[in-house]
Design an enzyme around this catalytic site. Structure first.
Site, PDB file in Angstrom:
ATOM      1  CB  VAL A  14      -0.992   0.002   1.189  1.00 22.61           C
ATOM      2  CG1 VAL A  14      -1.812   1.288   1.198  1.00 22.61           C
ATOM      3  CG2 VAL A  14      -1.917  -1.210   1.106  1.00 22.61           C
ATOM      4  CE  LYS A 105      -7.574  -4.547   7.447  1.00 28.47           C
ATOM      5  NZ  LYS A 105      -7.379  -5.075   6.147  1.00 28.47           N
ATOM      6  CD  GLU A 129     -13.211   6.849   2.186  1.00 24.32           C
ATOM      7  OE1 GLU A 129     -13.719   7.959   2.381  1.00 24.32           O
ATOM      8  OE2 GLU A 129     -13.854   5.780   2.261  1.00 24.32           O
ATOM      9  N   GLY A 134     -11.579  -0.710   0.838  1.00 27.54           N
ATOM     10  CA  GLY A 134     -10.608  -0.318  -0.198  1.00 27.54           C
ATOM     11  C   GLY A 134     -10.982   0.995  -0.858  1.00 27.54           C
ATOM     12  N   GLY A 187      -3.185 -12.265  -3.146  1.00 31.77           N
ATOM     13  CA  GLY A 187      -2.622 -11.146  -2.384  1.00 31.77           C
ATOM     14  C   GLY A 187      -3.603 -10.295  -1.610  1.00 31.77           C
ATOM     15  CD  GLU A 190      -5.822  -8.472   6.567  1.00 28.11           C
ATOM     16  OE1 GLU A 190      -4.845  -8.032   7.168  1.00 28.11           O
ATOM     17  OE2 GLU A 190      -6.437  -7.806   5.724  1.00 28.11           O
ATOM     18  CE  LYS A 205     -11.720  -4.424   5.799  1.00 29.62           C
ATOM     19  NZ  LYS A 205     -11.594  -5.506   4.814  1.00 29.62           N
ATOM     20  N   GLY A 302      -6.003  -4.374  -2.446  1.00 35.54           N
ATOM     21  CA  GLY A 302      -5.119  -4.268  -3.613  1.00 35.54           C
ATOM     22  C   GLY A 302      -4.367  -2.954  -3.585  1.00 35.54           C
TER      23      GLY A 302
HETATM   24  N1  HSE Z   1      -7.876  -9.145   3.877  1.00 39.49           N
HETATM   25  C1  HSE Z   1      -8.771  -8.119   3.474  1.00 39.49           C
HETATM   26  C2  HSE Z   1      -9.772  -8.727   2.494  1.00 39.49           C
HETATM   27  C3  HSE Z   1      -7.995  -7.001   2.829  1.00 39.49           C
HETATM   28  O1  HSE Z   1      -9.661  -9.907   2.159  1.00 39.49           O
HETATM   29  O2  HSE Z   1     -10.692  -8.041   2.092  1.00 39.49           O
HETATM   30  C4  HSE Z   1      -8.668  -5.679   2.891  1.00 39.49           C
HETATM   31  O3  HSE Z   1      -8.957  -5.250   4.169  1.00 39.49           O
END
Ligand code: HSE
Length: 437
Positions: A14, A105, A129, A134, A187, A190, A205, A302
């Site tokens: 990121v 988060k 944000e 995302g 990718g 987590e 979230k 992503g």
């Molecule tokens: N591991 C999270 C997902 C990444 O799979 O959505 C974004 O928070």
């Protein structure tokens, strides 16, 4: 033209995405913001790996303090992740009166109230944000665009890994473990997969969104969390045959004296647009009392989608700096004195419809025993479905209930589990009929 100096803590996926946008979109950003966003310094313990980005005059240093204590830096972007160093660095940055943008988060969900207080005390902004959904502008939508609405409810698919796994099992008949492995390879999972598949990432979230939607303090600990480990292809097939899809939903609802905040696999009808959100995509439906239903859809993770969300926060703060203002939009969407203390409804108090699946030996009377226990616990059955025998000779018995109280259901399940002919642990999946207004 004014120059606004930025530092990035953490040069991972990121962080590199944010650096890429700041470098490669400089002309667009300068023209839109009316100031130069100058990426002055990036800090990461790994200063050697080539991230494929031309950093030009930007310094890449191993020491975060070089950014946190730099008097020229206006905005600090935290993309380290985790809760230890990130928290320490953000607190120090806020105390040094830097504006902070984070995608973290877990940190905002767990410690957001303290971080918000520190930001307020130091009269700087804290923006996040990218922490939820995302690239979907859900934080800005709740805090600003929907300001004239009481948010009656939100239902979100907020974890790409779970959505990917459920889609793969449903569409391709994949095994759970294979689908998880693919998500990891792609990718977006987590590093610790239980954060995704046990629902905690979604709960982080939801804790943030529930606070912004309803004007309450961030409350992670009272959110009911269940993940998708127990969802089997059998349940997905039954759901399909009823015209339903199973999704891991984050549900937040406002009531007069409490809010609902729960994360669990949920059966939703195929007429609900959320049922068509597939693969790793995220979406959230928000029901405002003025807007009615409104929906956001997009990549929940992503490099570039997440970096895009970080840049929207940077742009907001930069525009405030240009105008010589700060704190224009309260960090949690309401001025501190208006933030309410409303409890989250304990799960056992929830009323909803249920899908129940029991595995039973095909003995006479077992069905009547199960339905007798449900009746004794005030649970009314809407329909019963029994298909042929399984390979082991047992039969799956599926029941759909009318609206029932969670406490009654849990009590009934305990009693049903103790019937001799009932094998294993019954499966329940809550059914959510999302009202389209
Ligand atoms: N591991 C999270 C997902 C990444 O799979 O959505 C974004 O928070």
């Amino acid at each position: 033209m004014k120059t606004i100096n930025i530092g990035i803590l953490g040069y991972g996926i990121v962080g590199a995405g944010v650096a890429k946008l700041l470098k490669e979109k400089q002309e667009l950003l300068t023209s839109r913001i009316g100031a130069v966003l100058n990426l002055k310094t990036i800090a990461d313990i790994d200063t050697k790996t080539d991230r494929g980005i031309d950093l030009g005059t930007t310094a890449l240093v191993p020491d975060a303090q070089k950014i946190i204590n730099d008097p020229d830096i206006d905005i600090i972007v935290e993309t380290i992740g985790g809760e230890t160093f990130a928290k320490e660095f953000i607190l120090k940055a806020l105390e040094n009166r830097k504006h902070v943008v984070t995608a973290n988060k877990a940190l905002i969900a767990g410690f957001g109230n303290d971080l918000v207080n520190t930001a307020r005390e130091n009269q700087v902004d804290l923006a996040f944000e990218a922490s939820c959904g995302g690239c979907m502008p859900i934080i800005k939508s709740l805090r600003e665009s929907l300001v004239a609405n009481n948010i009656k409810s939100m239902s979100g698919i907020l974890n790409g890994t779970c959505n990917y796994i459920l889609t793969k099992i449903s569409n391709d008949g994949s095994e759970f473990e294979d689908a998880l492995k693919q998500a990891q390879e792609l990718g977006f999972a987590e590093a610790e997969p239980s954060l995704d598949i046990d629902g905690y990432d979604t709960a982080h979230k939801l804790a943030i969104l529930n606070s912004l939607a309803h004007g309450i303090k961030i409350n992670l600990k009272d959110i009911h969390v269940e993940g998708i480990r127990n969802i089997t292809p059998v349940d997905i097939e039954f759901a399909k045959s009823f015209g339903y899809t199973i999704k891991l939903l984050a549900i937040g609802k406002m009531h007069e004296n409490h809010v609902e905040a729960r994360v669990h696999p949920t059966m939703i009808p195929d007429t609900n647009p959320l049922s068509h959100v597939e693969q790793s995509m995220n979406a959230i439906a928000i029901d405002g009392d003025a807007t009615g239903q409104t929906m956001l859809y997009g990549h929940g993770a992503g490099m570039m989608p997440t970096a895009s969300a970080v840049l929207s926060d940077i742009a907001d703060i930069a525009r405030n700096i240009i105008c010589g203002i700060g704190g224009r939009v309260p960090i949690l969407g309401y001025p501190e004195e208006n933030i309410k203390s409303i409890p989250i409804l304990p799960m056992e108090e929830l009323y909803t419809r249920y899908y129940m699946r029991f595995e039973a030996q095909d003995n006479p009377g077992v069905l009547s025993k199960i339905s007798g226990i449900l009746g004794d616990n005030k649970i009314s059955i809407e329909s019963v479905h029994q298909k042929g025998r399984m390979d082991n000779g047992n039969v799956p018995i599926v029941m759909i209930t009318h609206i029932a109280k969670e406490a009654w259901v849990q009590q009934a399940l305990k009693q049903i589990s103790s019937i001799d002919s009932v094998v294993g642990i019954p499966v329940i999946i809550r059914i959510e009929e999302i009202i389209q207004e």
